[in-house]
Design a protein around this motif. Structure first.
Motif, short mmCIF file in Angstrom:
data_model
loop_
_atom_site.label_atom_id
_atom_site.label_comp_id
_atom_site.label_asym_id
_atom_site.label_seq_id
_atom_site.Cartn_x
_atom_site.Cartn_y
_atom_site.Cartn_z
N ILE A 74 2.88 -7.30 -4.32
CA ILE A 74 2.73 -7.09 -2.88
C ILE A 74 1.65 -6.03 -2.69
O ILE A 74 1.75 -4.93 -3.24
CB ILE A 74 4.05 -6.61 -2.25
N THR A 75 0.62 -6.35 -1.93
CA THR A 75 -0.45 -5.41 -1.64
C THR A 75 -0.38 -5.03 -0.16
O THR A 75 -0.34 -5.91 0.70
CB THR A 75 -1.82 -6.02 -1.96
N ILE A 76 -0.36 -3.73 0.10
CA ILE A 76 -0.28 -3.23 1.47
C ILE A 76 -1.49 -2.34 1.71
O ILE A 76 -1.65 -1.32 1.05
CB ILE A 76 1.02 -2.44 1.71
N GLU A 77 -2.34 -2.74 2.65
CA GLU A 77 -3.51 -1.93 2.99
C GLU A 77 -3.15 -1.00 4.13
O GLU A 77 -2.77 -1.44 5.21
CB GLU A 77 -4.69 -2.83 3.36
N ILE A 78 -3.26 0.29 3.87
CA ILE A 78 -2.92 1.31 4.84
C ILE A 78 -4.21 1.77 5.52
O ILE A 78 -5.10 2.30 4.87
CB ILE A 78 -2.22 2.51 4.17
N THR A 79 -4.27 1.57 6.83
CA THR A 79 -5.43 2.02 7.60
C THR A 79 -5.04 3.12 8.59
O THR A 79 -5.90 3.67 9.26
CB THR A 79 -6.08 0.85 8.37
N ALA A 80 -3.76 3.41 8.67
CA ALA A 80 -3.25 4.41 9.61
C ALA A 80 -3.74 5.79 9.23
O ALA A 80 -4.00 6.08 8.06
CB ALA A 80 -1.73 4.39 9.62
N GLU A 81 -3.86 6.65 10.23
CA GLU A 81 -4.27 8.03 10.01
C GLU A 81 -3.13 9.00 10.26
O GLU A 81 -3.35 10.19 10.47
CB GLU A 81 -5.47 8.37 10.88
N SER A 82 -1.89 8.48 10.22
CA SER A 82 -0.73 9.34 10.41
C SER A 82 0.38 8.87 9.48
O SER A 82 0.39 7.73 9.01
CB SER A 82 -0.22 9.27 11.86
N THR A 83 1.33 9.76 9.24
CA THR A 83 2.47 9.44 8.38
C THR A 83 3.29 8.32 9.01
O THR A 83 3.67 7.36 8.35
CB THR A 83 3.34 10.69 8.16
N GLU A 84 3.54 8.42 10.31
CA GLU A 84 4.31 7.39 11.01
C GLU A 84 3.60 6.04 10.93
O GLU A 84 4.22 5.01 10.67
CB GLU A 84 4.54 7.78 12.47
N GLY A 85 2.30 6.03 11.16
CA GLY A 85 1.53 4.79 11.09
C GLY A 85 1.57 4.17 9.70
O GLY A 85 1.66 2.95 9.56
N THR A 86 1.53 5.01 8.68
CA THR A 86 1.62 4.52 7.30
C THR A 86 2.93 3.80 7.07
O THR A 86 2.97 2.68 6.54
CB THR A 86 1.47 5.70 6.31
N VAL A 87 4.03 4.42 7.46
CA VAL A 87 5.35 3.81 7.24
C VAL A 87 5.50 2.54 8.07
O VAL A 87 6.05 1.55 7.61
CB VAL A 87 6.48 4.82 7.53
N ARG A 88 4.97 2.51 9.27
CA ARG A 88 5.05 1.30 10.09
C ARG A 88 4.25 0.15 9.46
O ARG A 88 4.66 -1.00 9.52
CB ARG A 88 4.59 1.59 11.52
N GLN A 89 3.12 0.46 8.82
CA GLN A 89 2.36 -0.59 8.15
C GLN A 89 3.11 -1.09 6.91
O GLN A 89 3.08 -2.28 6.61
CB GLN A 89 0.96 -0.09 7.78
N ILE A 90 3.80 -0.20 6.21
CA ILE A 90 4.64 -0.64 5.08
C ILE A 90 5.77 -1.52 5.61
O ILE A 90 6.07 -2.57 5.03
CB ILE A 90 5.19 0.59 4.32
N GLN A 91 6.38 -1.14 6.72
CA GLN A 91 7.48 -1.91 7.32
C GLN A 91 7.03 -3.31 7.70
O GLN A 91 7.78 -4.28 7.52
CB GLN A 91 8.02 -1.19 8.55
N GLU A 92 5.80 -3.46 8.20
CA GLU A 92 5.29 -4.78 8.58
C GLU A 92 5.29 -5.75 7.40
O GLU A 92 5.46 -6.95 7.58
CB GLU A 92 3.87 -4.66 9.14
N VAL A 93 5.14 -5.23 6.19
CA VAL A 93 5.07 -6.08 5.00
C VAL A 93 6.42 -6.26 4.32
O VAL A 93 6.80 -7.37 3.96
CB VAL A 93 4.03 -5.54 3.99
N ILE A 94 7.18 -5.16 4.16
CA ILE A 94 8.44 -5.27 3.40
C ILE A 94 9.66 -5.40 4.29
O ILE A 94 10.75 -5.67 3.80
CB ILE A 94 8.63 -4.11 2.42
N GLY A 95 9.50 -5.23 5.61
CA GLY A 95 10.63 -5.37 6.52
C GLY A 95 11.43 -4.08 6.63
O GLY A 95 10.98 -3.01 6.26
N GLY A 96 12.65 -4.21 7.16
CA GLY A 96 13.52 -3.05 7.33
C GLY A 96 13.52 -2.55 8.76
O GLY A 96 12.82 -3.06 9.63
N GLN A 97 14.33 -1.53 8.98
CA GLN A 97 14.49 -0.93 10.31
C GLN A 97 14.17 0.56 10.24
O GLN A 97 14.56 1.24 9.29
CB GLN A 97 15.93 -1.09 10.81
N ILE A 98 13.50 1.08 11.27
CA ILE A 98 13.22 2.50 11.36
C ILE A 98 14.18 3.13 12.36
O ILE A 98 14.32 2.65 13.48
CB ILE A 98 11.76 2.77 11.78
#
Length: 128
Positions: free
Chosen positions: A2-26
């Motif tokens: 699984i490859t996840i490209e992180i383009t966010a410039e914040s910690t929250e944005g990073t985790v949300r981009q990971i969530q888009e690929v692996i799923g889960g609830q925040i």
């Protein structure tokens, strides 16, 4: 893999981009956010806190069921990562080039990671 490209410039944005690929609830409690995942891709939590003064804390307590590569484009900013491996190991490399050396972060090892402007940072998590 699984490859996840992180383009966010914040910690929250990073985790949300990971969530888009692996799923889960925040979920959020007193300013601390937790991504909880329990599916075929991963099991566990990614916890994060963003402080007003520009520092973010990101804690991975997660088991990936496939190899996961996080590709972070730090060309617009140069974050400093203070990394500590409590259990198992993970890998790190600067850039896409396969000839670049992959560094292994062993259990109980800590490192400080920063890169030059325009360099891609790759974090590699093995499957368990």
């Amino acid at each position: 893999m699984i490859t996840i490209e992180i383009t966010a410039e914040s910690t929250e944005g990073t985790v949300r981009q990971i969530q888009e690929v692996i799923g889960g609830q925040i979920s959020e409690r007193w300013g601390e956010y937790t991504l909880t995942v329990n599916n075929a891709k991963a099991t566990g939590n990614i916890r994060f806190i963003t402080f007003d003064w520009g520092v973010g804390l990101l804690e991975y307590d997660i088991t990936f069921h496939d190899e996961v590569i996080l590709i972070m484009d730090a060309s617009e900013f140069n974050p400093i990562h203070f990394t500590y491996c409590l259990e198992g190991f993970c890998k790190h490399r600067f850039g896409y080039q396969p000839e670049k050396e992959i560094k292994v972060l062993e259990q109980f090892q800590s490192v400080i990671i920063s890169s030059r402007e325009g360099v891609i940072i790759m974090a590699i998590f093995q499957k368990k």
